[in-house]
Motif scaffolding. Structure first.
Motif, PDB file in Angstrom:
ATOM      1  N   ILE A  30       0.916  -1.065  -0.113  1.00 19.69           N
ATOM      2  CA  ILE A  30      -0.107  -0.064   0.167  1.00 19.69           C
ATOM      3  C   ILE A  30       0.354   1.005   0.111  1.00 19.69           C
ATOM      4  O   ILE A  30       0.286   2.299  -0.691  1.00 19.69           O
ATOM      5  N   TRP A  31       1.654   1.387   0.746  1.00 16.47           N
ATOM      6  CA  TRP A  31       2.934   2.600   1.150  1.00 16.47           C
ATOM      7  C   TRP A  31       3.258   2.898  -0.735  1.00 16.47           C
ATOM      8  O   TRP A  31       3.995   3.810  -1.415  1.00 16.47           O
ATOM      9  N   TRP A  32       4.042   0.939  -1.683  1.00 22.49           N
ATOM     10  CA  TRP A  32       4.201   1.469  -2.449  1.00 22.49           C
ATOM     11  C   TRP A  32       3.285   2.162  -3.926  1.00 22.49           C
ATOM     12  O   TRP A  32       3.798   2.964  -4.732  1.00 22.49           O
ATOM     13  N   TRP A  33       1.572   1.723  -3.739  1.00 24.23           N
ATOM     14  CA  TRP A  33       1.338   2.586  -4.384  1.00 24.23           C
ATOM     15  C   TRP A  33       0.662   4.050  -3.665  1.00 24.23           C
ATOM     16  O   TRP A  33      -0.417   4.150  -4.700  1.00 24.23           O
ATOM     17  N   LEU A 146      -4.373   1.782   4.184  1.00 19.37           N
ATOM     18  CA  LEU A 146      -5.221   2.309   3.661  1.00 19.37           C
ATOM     19  C   LEU A 146      -5.936   3.798   3.786  1.00 19.37           C
ATOM     20  O   LEU A 146      -4.983   4.584   3.451  1.00 19.37           O
ATOM     21  N   GLU A 147      -6.538   3.946   4.317  1.00 22.01           N
ATOM     22  CA  GLU A 147      -6.806   5.376   5.159  1.00 22.01           C
ATOM     23  C   GLU A 147      -5.668   5.917   6.190  1.00 22.01           C
ATOM     24  O   GLU A 147      -5.898   7.077   5.869  1.00 22.01           O
ATOM     25  N   PHE A 148      -4.918   5.114   6.594  1.00 21.44           N
ATOM     26  CA  PHE A 148      -3.634   5.309   7.679  1.00 21.44           C
ATOM     27  C   PHE A 148      -2.531   5.767   6.539  1.00 21.44           C
ATOM     28  O   PHE A 148      -1.776   7.346   6.860  1.00 21.44           O
ATOM     29  N   LEU A 149      -2.565   5.698   5.399  1.00 21.35           N
ATOM     30  CA  LEU A 149      -1.329   5.413   4.472  1.00 21.35           C
ATOM     31  C   LEU A 149      -1.778   6.168   2.862  1.00 21.35           C
ATOM     32  O   LEU A 149      -0.499   7.265   2.627  1.00 21.35           O
TER      33      LEU A 149
END
Length: 235
Positions: A30-33, A146-149
């Motif tokens: 998710i961080w990559w996205w 998702l909401e955090f990143l």
């Protein structure tokens, strides 16, 4: 004693470590996205595999487009239809889940889901369509990641580009081409409302485009669209 410790390791410690490693994988992906676009999702790969059982040469209809090149009509229609509190909640709309539970209990079957756009994205990106408490729990964890990143607009951009819209049709651009021979940027209000209404059962409505429910629900969403709040733009 040594053999007991070894047994405890295999039964308890190792499974916990594997679960934590899986969560770390989800987090890093998710961080990559945040600033890279996914080329496919778990759900897309599953559907392609099913299509290729009948046709080994089958391909998905999918083309990524930036958020700015997707009609605001479609964005408003989806929020009005799928998740009216998208811009305010933290990923899970507990009030909507409660209402869906009560509705399902009253009907005696599952007729409402209550999942937010972020929850649907979590499922599409990483999970399967199976229904189980374990899968739902994992969906909640990924949702909060998702909401955090990511900010709301990036979450919505990902969703608009990877959500299923028909048999082998994924994302707003492919849906606009498949149903209307136009681009996602040029979708009109009625076209957008109709596409939004198709989302809970896209393959069914792909085959049953003359559905009376589809037409009636489209009219309802058209009336609600102007009140839909879009996520704030990137700073």
């Amino acid at each position: 004693m040594k053999s007991l410790r070894k047994l405890l390791f295999w039964i308890i410690v190792l499974p916990v470590m594997l679960v934590l490693l899986l969560q770390l994988y989800f987090f890093v992906q998710i961080w990559w996205w945040k600033d890279h676009n996914p080329e496919s999702t778990s759900f897309m790969r599953q559907q392609l595999s099913i299509l290729r059982e009948k046709d080994p040469n089958a391909q998905l209809q999918f083309r990524w487009v930036p958020y700015a090149r997707i009609s605001n009509n479609l964005k408003r229609a989806i929020i009005a239809s799928e998740d009216s509190n998208f811009s305010e909640h933290d990923g899970v709309d507990w009030e909507a889940l409660q209402k869906a539970y009560e509705k399902n209990e009253k009907k005696g079957k599952v007729v409402a889901g209550g999942s937010t756009i972020t929850q649907q994205l979590a499922k599409n990106l990483f999970l399967s369509g199976e229904r189980s408490y374990l899968r739902k729990g994992q969906e909640f964890i990924i949702t909060y990641m998702l909401e955090f990143l990511l900010d709301k607009q990036r979450i919505f951009e990902l969703y608009l580009n990877v959500v299923e819209w028909g048999n082998g049709v994924f994302g707003a651009e492919a849906a606009a081409q498949h149903y209307y021979r136009t681009t996602a940027a040029n979708l009109g209000a009625e076209q957008a409302a109709r596409l939004a209404v198709m989302l809970p059962r896209p393959r069914y409505y792909d085959r049953n485009r003359g559905s009376g429910y589809l037409a009636a629900r489209t009219s309802l969403i058209l009336r609600r669209m102007n009140a839909a709040t879009l996520p704030p733009t990137h700073k």
